[in-house]
Design a protein around this motif. Sequence first.
Motif, PDB file in Angstrom:
ATOM      1  N   UNK A 140      12.662 -46.226 -12.508  1.00  0.00           N
ATOM      2  CA  UNK A 140      14.290 -46.445 -13.193  1.00  0.00           C
ATOM      3  C   UNK A 140      15.134 -45.367 -13.360  1.00  0.00           C
ATOM      4  N   UNK A 141      14.953 -44.492 -13.259  1.00  0.00           N
ATOM      5  CA  UNK A 141      15.629 -43.335 -13.970  1.00  0.00           C
ATOM      6  C   UNK A 141      16.458 -42.452 -13.509  1.00  0.00           C
ATOM      7  N   UNK A 142      17.144 -41.866 -13.946  1.00  0.00           N
ATOM      8  CA  UNK A 142      18.171 -40.507 -12.309  1.00  0.00           C
ATOM      9  C   UNK A 142      18.417 -39.243 -13.153  1.00  0.00           C
ATOM     10  N   UNK A 143      17.020 -38.223 -12.095  1.00  0.00           N
ATOM     11  CA  UNK A 143      17.251 -37.180 -12.873  1.00  0.00           C
ATOM     12  C   UNK A 143      18.672 -36.593 -12.255  1.00  0.00           C
ATOM     13  N   UNK A 200      28.434 -36.821 -14.218  1.00  0.00           N
ATOM     14  CA  UNK A 200      27.199 -37.858 -14.225  1.00  0.00           C
ATOM     15  C   UNK A 200      26.640 -38.249 -15.029  1.00  0.00           C
ATOM     16  N   UNK A 201      25.568 -39.309 -15.201  1.00  0.00           N
ATOM     17  CA  UNK A 201      25.215 -39.743 -15.996  1.00  0.00           C
ATOM     18  C   UNK A 201      23.586 -39.668 -15.709  1.00  0.00           C
ATOM     19  N   UNK A 202      23.112 -39.597 -16.661  1.00  0.00           N
ATOM     20  CA  UNK A 202      21.423 -38.803 -16.194  1.00  0.00           C
ATOM     21  C   UNK A 202      20.914 -39.516 -16.977  1.00  0.00           C
ATOM     22  N   UNK A 217      25.629 -31.073 -20.888  1.00  0.00           N
ATOM     23  CA  UNK A 217      23.920 -31.292 -20.061  1.00  0.00           C
ATOM     24  C   UNK A 217      23.840 -33.087 -21.550  1.00  0.00           C
ATOM     25  N   UNK A 218      24.715 -32.653 -23.147  1.00  0.00           N
ATOM     26  CA  UNK A 218      24.319 -33.384 -24.316  1.00  0.00           C
ATOM     27  C   UNK A 218      25.193 -34.646 -23.434  1.00  0.00           C
ATOM     28  N   UNK A 219      26.439 -34.418 -23.814  1.00  0.00           N
ATOM     29  CA  UNK A 219      27.684 -35.210 -22.809  1.00  0.00           C
ATOM     30  C   UNK A 219      27.036 -36.478 -21.568  1.00  0.00           C
ATOM     31  N   UNK A 220      26.240 -35.504 -20.882  1.00  0.00           N
ATOM     32  CA  UNK A 220      25.884 -36.347 -19.763  1.00  0.00           C
ATOM     33  C   UNK A 220      24.641 -37.355 -20.076  1.00  0.00           C
ATOM     34  N   UNK A 225      18.433 -39.950 -23.603  1.00  0.00           N
ATOM     35  CA  UNK A 225      17.622 -38.836 -22.088  1.00  0.00           C
ATOM     36  C   UNK A 225      16.925 -38.463 -22.453  1.00  0.00           C
ATOM     37  N   UNK A 226      16.256 -37.209 -21.762  1.00  0.00           N
ATOM     38  CA  UNK A 226      15.894 -36.044 -21.972  1.00  0.00           C
ATOM     39  C   UNK A 226      16.297 -34.891 -21.371  1.00  0.00           C
ATOM     40  N   UNK A 227      17.022 -34.179 -21.934  1.00  0.00           N
ATOM     41  CA  UNK A 227      17.284 -32.906 -20.937  1.00  0.00           C
ATOM     42  C   UNK A 227      16.523 -31.232 -21.356  1.00  0.00           C
TER      43      UNK A 227
END
Length: 318
Positions: A140-143, A200-202, A217-220, A225-227
Amino acid sequence: MRAIVISKNGAPEVLEWREVPDLRPGRGEVLIDVAASAVNRADVLQRLGFYNPPPGDSEYPGLECSGVVAEVGADVEHFQVGDRVCALLGGGGYAEQVTVPWQQVMPVPDNVSLTEAAALPEVACTVWSNVFMTARLRRSDTLLVHGGASGVGTMAIQLAKAFGSRVIATAGTAEKLARLRELGADEVINYREEDFAEKAEADVILDIMGAKYLSRNIKALRTGGRLVIIGLQGGISAELDLRMLLNKRAAVHGTTLRSRPTDEKGVIVRGVVDNVWPLVSAGAVRPVIYAEVPLAEAARAHEMLDSGEHVGKILLVR
């Protein structure tokens, strides 16, 4: 035997094809007659003097190879002389032969040639360990994949799609963006013209840039989420808005693959064989190969990588 030796740190021409001492496998090691290797960004950093191999690993560049088992040392499990294999290396792939712990050796997947298999170990192990083991990508995730046209990027796009996730990828030219769509990316972003953090939202972000992209990246990231940062092409130091990180209940992971101990690499390799190789054999995931260059001409292959024009992997073939 012969190998590519880094005569001194510098431009691609410092890579020299020389005669070097022959190798014999030690306890728990496999000796491979190399059919092909591949060029990775880490090889360029090693050439420049910024990324030396871990203690005990070969000083010759090359983090992966394919070939045929020529000899096995004592206590080697699962492999025998004549097996067609590919391997994740700490170094030494730019050579006619290489020794490697048996835990880092994999059979060549069905429906892939021995040469093509050299394009798989580093990218498959990098994506599996970071996107699936560390970041726990779900269906169900977006990468979001930065550097989507790189070897790692092209593998991440295909593998995430094969597992049913949505994929956003960044690249810097229209031609590369079109290729990433062909590989399965649902959305593409030209990082030269658009701010990915505004579009983008991931749930998971695979990042090769480091400092330059940290705040965006944190904003997106979505909540939870996991960076995962696997490269530092955009610098090593940046400020982090901890309030944003806390509000999103997000996580930042920094990882490397080359310096991990053999047992850890072995766990990753087994995960790749069990979960990725069936997809490769079925044609759902394929090695993306930009060019094949004779191993003795490794300097020319490094020039290709330095140009930034490639999509996928540049192979070095014997």
